[in-house]
Design a protein around this motif. Sequence first.
Motif, PDB file in Angstrom:
ATOM      1  N   ASP A 318      36.456  39.801  53.559  1.00 62.17           N
ATOM      2  CA  ASP A 318      37.359  39.645  54.695  1.00 62.17           C
ATOM      3  C   ASP A 318      38.687  40.321  54.396  1.00 62.17           C
ATOM      4  OD1 ASP A 318      35.442  38.243  56.058  1.00 62.17           O
ATOM      5  OD2 ASP A 318      36.183  36.271  55.449  1.00 62.17           O
ATOM      6  N   LYS A 319      39.539  40.413  55.409  1.00 62.21           N
ATOM      7  CA  LYS A 319      40.801  41.134  55.273  1.00 62.21           C
ATOM      8  C   LYS A 319      41.738  40.489  54.253  1.00 62.21           C
ATOM      9  CE  LYS A 319      39.791  44.392  58.100  1.00 62.21           C
ATOM     10  NZ  LYS A 319      39.463  45.722  57.545  1.00 62.21           N
ATOM     11  N   THR A 320      41.656  39.168  54.111  1.00 60.94           N
ATOM     12  CA  THR A 320      42.434  38.477  53.082  1.00 60.94           C
ATOM     13  C   THR A 320      41.462  37.823  52.117  1.00 60.94           C
ATOM     14  OG1 THR A 320      44.284  38.058  54.583  1.00 60.94           O
ATOM     15  CG2 THR A 320      44.158  36.706  52.598  1.00 60.94           C
ATOM     16  N   THR A 321      41.521  38.232  50.866  1.00 60.55           N
ATOM     17  CA  THR A 321      40.566  37.758  49.862  1.00 60.55           C
ATOM     18  C   THR A 321      41.313  37.342  48.597  1.00 60.55           C
ATOM     19  OG1 THR A 321      38.837  39.238  50.690  1.00 60.55           O
ATOM     20  CG2 THR A 321      38.570  38.395  48.455  1.00 60.55           C
ATOM     21  N   THR A 322      40.916  36.202  48.050  1.00 61.58           N
ATOM     22  CA  THR A 322      41.477  35.758  46.775  1.00 61.58           C
ATOM     23  C   THR A 322      40.683  36.368  45.629  1.00 61.58           C
ATOM     24  OG1 THR A 322      42.265  33.656  47.685  1.00 61.58           O
ATOM     25  CG2 THR A 322      41.934  33.753  45.306  1.00 61.58           C
ATOM     26  N   ILE A 323      41.390  36.982  44.706  1.00 55.82           N
ATOM     27  CA  ILE A 323      40.780  37.507  43.478  1.00 55.82           C
ATOM     28  C   ILE A 323      41.284  36.637  42.332  1.00 55.82           C
ATOM     29  CG2 ILE A 323      40.461  39.480  41.959  1.00 55.82           C
ATOM     30  CD1 ILE A 323      39.318  39.870  44.794  1.00 55.82           C
ATOM     31  N   SER A 324      40.362  35.912  41.711  1.00 54.67           N
ATOM     32  CA  SER A 324      40.750  34.984  40.652  1.00 54.67           C
ATOM     33  C   SER A 324      40.172  35.423  39.314  1.00 54.67           C
ATOM     34  CB  SER A 324      40.262  33.568  40.980  1.00 54.67           C
ATOM     35  OG  SER A 324      40.818  32.633  40.086  1.00 54.67           O
ATOM     36  N   LEU A 325      40.988  35.344  38.278  1.00 51.68           N
ATOM     37  CA  LEU A 325      40.567  35.705  36.930  1.00 51.68           C
ATOM     38  C   LEU A 325      40.316  34.441  36.117  1.00 51.68           C
ATOM     39  CD1 LEU A 325      43.090  38.622  36.267  1.00 51.68           C
ATOM     40  CD2 LEU A 325      40.809  38.733  37.274  1.00 51.68           C
ATOM     41  N   PHE A 326      39.247  34.457  35.339  1.00 55.27           N
ATOM     42  CA  PHE A 326      38.840  33.299  34.542  1.00 55.27           C
ATOM     43  C   PHE A 326      38.937  33.666  33.055  1.00 55.27           C
ATOM     44  CE2 PHE A 326      36.054  30.418  32.391  1.00 55.27           C
ATOM     45  CZ  PHE A 326      36.105  29.238  33.125  1.00 55.27           C
ATOM     46  N   ASP A 327      39.733  32.924  32.312  1.00 58.08           N
ATOM     47  CA  ASP A 327      40.561  31.820  32.704  1.00 58.08           C
ATOM     48  C   ASP A 327      41.841  31.852  31.876  1.00 58.08           C
ATOM     49  OD1 ASP A 327      39.277  30.877  30.261  1.00 58.08           O
ATOM     50  OD2 ASP A 327      39.999  28.883  30.765  1.00 58.08           O
ATOM     51  N   LEU A 328      42.812  31.039  32.265  1.00 59.77           N
ATOM     52  CA  LEU A 328      44.118  31.009  31.610  1.00 59.77           C
ATOM     53  C   LEU A 328      44.064  30.142  30.348  1.00 59.77           C
ATOM     54  CD1 LEU A 328      47.165  31.768  31.829  1.00 59.77           C
ATOM     55  CD2 LEU A 328      47.476  29.599  33.040  1.00 59.77           C
ATOM     56  N   ASN A 329      44.436  30.734  29.209  1.00 58.66           N
ATOM     57  CA  ASN A 329      44.557  29.960  27.965  1.00 58.66           C
ATOM     58  C   ASN A 329      45.609  30.612  27.083  1.00 58.66           C
ATOM     59  OD1 ASN A 329      43.272  32.074  26.343  1.00 58.66           O
ATOM     60  ND2 ASN A 329      41.356  31.433  27.312  1.00 58.66           N
ATOM     61  N   GLU A 330      45.731  30.140  25.865  1.00 56.53           N
ATOM     62  CA  GLU A 330      46.814  30.605  24.999  1.00 56.53           C
ATOM     63  C   GLU A 330      46.696  32.088  24.627  1.00 56.53           C
ATOM     64  OE1 GLU A 330      43.716  28.313  22.611  1.00 56.53           O
ATOM     65  OE2 GLU A 330      44.929  27.978  24.411  1.00 56.53           O
ATOM     66  N   GLY A 331      45.492  32.658  24.739  1.00 60.67           N
ATOM     67  CA  GLY A 331      45.330  34.058  24.364  1.00 60.67           C
ATOM     68  C   GLY A 331      45.209  35.022  25.534  1.00 60.67           C
ATOM     69  N   THR A 332      45.359  34.504  26.752  1.00 61.89           N
ATOM     70  CA  THR A 332      45.110  35.330  27.939  1.00 61.89           C
ATOM     71  C   THR A 332      45.971  36.580  27.978  1.00 61.89           C
ATOM     72  OG1 THR A 332      44.380  33.451  29.272  1.00 61.89           O
ATOM     73  CG2 THR A 332      45.198  35.377  30.462  1.00 61.89           C
ATOM     74  N   PHE A 333      47.269  36.426  27.771  1.00 62.40           N
ATOM     75  CA  PHE A 333      48.167  37.565  27.922  1.00 62.40           C
ATOM     76  C   PHE A 333      48.326  38.372  26.633  1.00 62.40           C
ATOM     77  CE2 PHE A 333      49.167  34.822  31.519  1.00 62.40           C
ATOM     78  CZ  PHE A 333      49.008  35.742  32.546  1.00 62.40           C
ATOM     79  N   LYS A 334      47.442  38.085  25.658  1.00 62.54           N
ATOM     80  CA  LYS A 334      47.294  38.949  24.494  1.00 62.54           C
ATOM     81  C   LYS A 334      46.042  39.830  24.669  1.00 62.54           C
ATOM     82  CE  LYS A 334      49.359  35.495  21.426  1.00 62.54           C
ATOM     83  NZ  LYS A 334      49.116  34.553  20.294  1.00 62.54           N
ATOM     84  N   GLN A 335      45.174  39.378  25.554  1.00 63.73           N
ATOM     85  CA  GLN A 335      43.921  40.083  25.790  1.00 63.73           C
ATOM     86  C   GLN A 335      44.151  41.407  26.516  1.00 63.73           C
ATOM     87  OE1 GLN A 335      41.090  39.383  24.564  1.00 63.73           O
ATOM     88  NE2 GLN A 335      39.382  39.784  25.939  1.00 63.73           N
ATOM     89  N   PHE A 336      44.973  41.363  27.572  1.00 63.84           N
ATOM     90  CA  PHE A 336      45.318  42.560  28.333  1.00 63.84           C
ATOM     91  C   PHE A 336      46.813  42.552  28.613  1.00 63.84           C
ATOM     92  CE2 PHE A 336      40.936  41.470  29.738  1.00 63.84           C
ATOM     93  CZ  PHE A 336      40.280  42.594  29.259  1.00 63.84           C
TER      94      PHE A 336
END
Length: 350
Positions: A318-336
């Motif tokens: 649909d025109k508005t779509t949620t894109i969700s990333l799995f999942d948030l943890n202590e290493g998430t923002f070290k991954q990318f």
Amino acid sequence: MKKILLLGLVSLFLFSCNNQENKELKIEKAFYYWKGNSSLQEEGAKGLNKLGVKKLYVKLFEVDYNEVQGNYPYEKNRLSTYELEKLDSVQIVPTIFIKNGIFQYNDEKSLDKLADNIVFLIDKYHKQEYGDSKIIFNYDEIQIDCDWTKTTRDKYFYLLKKIKSLSGKQLSCTLRLYPYKYPDIMGVPPVDKAMLMCYNLVQPLTNKGQNSILDISELKKYLNEKRTYSIHLDIALPVFYWSQLYQNNQFEKLVPLTEKEVKTFAKEIKPLWYQVQKDTAINYQTYLKTGDQIKCETVSIQALQEAITVIKEKVVLDKTTTISLFDLNEGTFKQFSHEEYTGFYNAFTK
């Protein structure tokens, strides 16, 4: 010559239409927050704010069954006002995982009670636990996560209807790729919308040569033609990793190690697989012996980009779509990096 020219014009027209459709797509950025009995770390909150994430699917608890307790909640995760103050206007979606095995022990009467208990607990968790009944977070959607089967479909769908009726909230559920591809066999869940889970496509312990988190060849088997699902679809993609420890060729447990960390004491013996070269202790809790093997599964930027391309081509959104990333943890923002995460979201509109 005229036929070639006509085919060229048609192809250009179709490309232009598809490109325009993508540009008109509005993406709502979201994350899953799945780890039980944990608190939202400062680094995670900063990462979400910087990305402009406005929706967080929070697993509040899981539901299982035993003969003594009947249906019971466990692995609870209760947010606090302190944690939410770190976030910039993020909408919380209470998410409940229900084990598929419970349905063999339940009839409609006990499912009525379960639905009532689920709605009650969600309402309880969104308020302050002690003192006055201060609201911790508001919510207008509940999501149910369950790997239902053909045999449990009717009872699961009955439970969904009861939760929807009792809560008065918008109801969504997770949707694996098999029921997405075969709605005539698996049915269409009676919810307002579904989150198509584009990961965990193969069994991790039986398909030892494949990446069980995201295997593009498996993804293409399910997304093999363009389909329109009968209810609104959102999309979930993986940004997590795990490492499986094998001792004496038997799976032992998951270990909290990245592939980079494993390489410091183990040697790659084939794709995904490493062999421990020396006895190693991990945080004084996990002891690895020489000869132990570790299967490291992670998701590369290239794999995610290819997955997004397949989804855009084969799934009607649909025109508005949620894109969700799995999942948030202590290493998430070290991954990318921030730029890479931004790229995953933006790729859907290009």
